[in-house]
Design an enzyme around this catalytic site. Sequence first.
Site, PDB file in Angstrom:
ATOM      1  N   CYS A   1      37.871  33.677  96.526  1.00 29.60           N
ATOM      2  CA  CYS A   1      37.553  32.597  96.887  1.00 29.60           C
ATOM      3  C   CYS A   1      36.423  32.436  96.363  1.00 29.60           C
ATOM      4  O   CYS A   1      36.457  31.449  94.969  1.00 29.60           O
ATOM      5  CB  CYS A   1      37.963  31.892  98.476  1.00 29.60           C
ATOM      6  SG  CYS A   1      38.400  32.102  99.699  1.00 29.60           S
TER       7      CYS A   1
ATOM      8  N   CYS B   1      35.145  34.661 102.481  1.00 22.51           N
ATOM      9  CA  CYS B   1      36.087  35.378 101.396  1.00 22.51           C
ATOM     10  C   CYS B   1      36.310  36.135 100.106  1.00 22.51           C
ATOM     11  O   CYS B   1      35.611  34.241  99.105  1.00 22.51           O
ATOM     12  CB  CYS B   1      37.629  34.189 101.634  1.00 22.51           C
ATOM     13  SG  CYS B   1      38.681  34.713 100.208  1.00 22.51           S
TER      14      CYS B   1
END
Length: 152
Positions: free
Chosen positions: A82, A79
Site C-alpha cells: 500500500c 501494508c
Amino acid sequence: MSDATDDERERIRERKLRELRERLEREGDGRSETGAARASGAATGGAPDEPIEIEGEDHLQRVVSAHPVVLVDCYAEWCGPCKMMEPTIEALAAETDAAVATVDVDAHQTLATRLGVRGVPTLVCFADGEPAERLVGAQDRATLEALVARHG
C-alpha cells in the site's frame, strides 16, 4: 520463536518488498500516451487533484455520487505494498479525470467490509455511482490508468 527465525523473516520481508517496489517501478515506467499527456497538465473534468480521504460511508456515497468515475484505494498504514502504491495513487488523482479516494481499512472496518475488502491493497472503481471493477494487490500505474479509462 527464536531471534534467528525473526531475523530471517525480516530479511525475507525486506527482500520481497524491494522486489515488489522494483517491479512496480519497472512497470510504471511504461506509461501510456494518455498518461503522458495527462502528466503534461492535460487533466480536466473537475476531479480533485489529490486523493480524497474518506471519513465514512456517507462521505464515500457523496464522493461517488459527485463524480462519474471514482477509484477507491482501500489501504492500511502497516501494508508495505500500500505504501509503495501511494505515489501512483497520488499521480492518478493529479493526472486523470477520475476522482481518487482512499479508505483506511483499520479506521473504517465496516466500510471496508461493505466494499468487499479481504486483503490490502484493494482498489474499487466506481462508474456512475456503482462499483464496476475491483482489483486486489499492488497494481502498476498502467493497469490503473487502463482501469480508469475503461470506465471513464
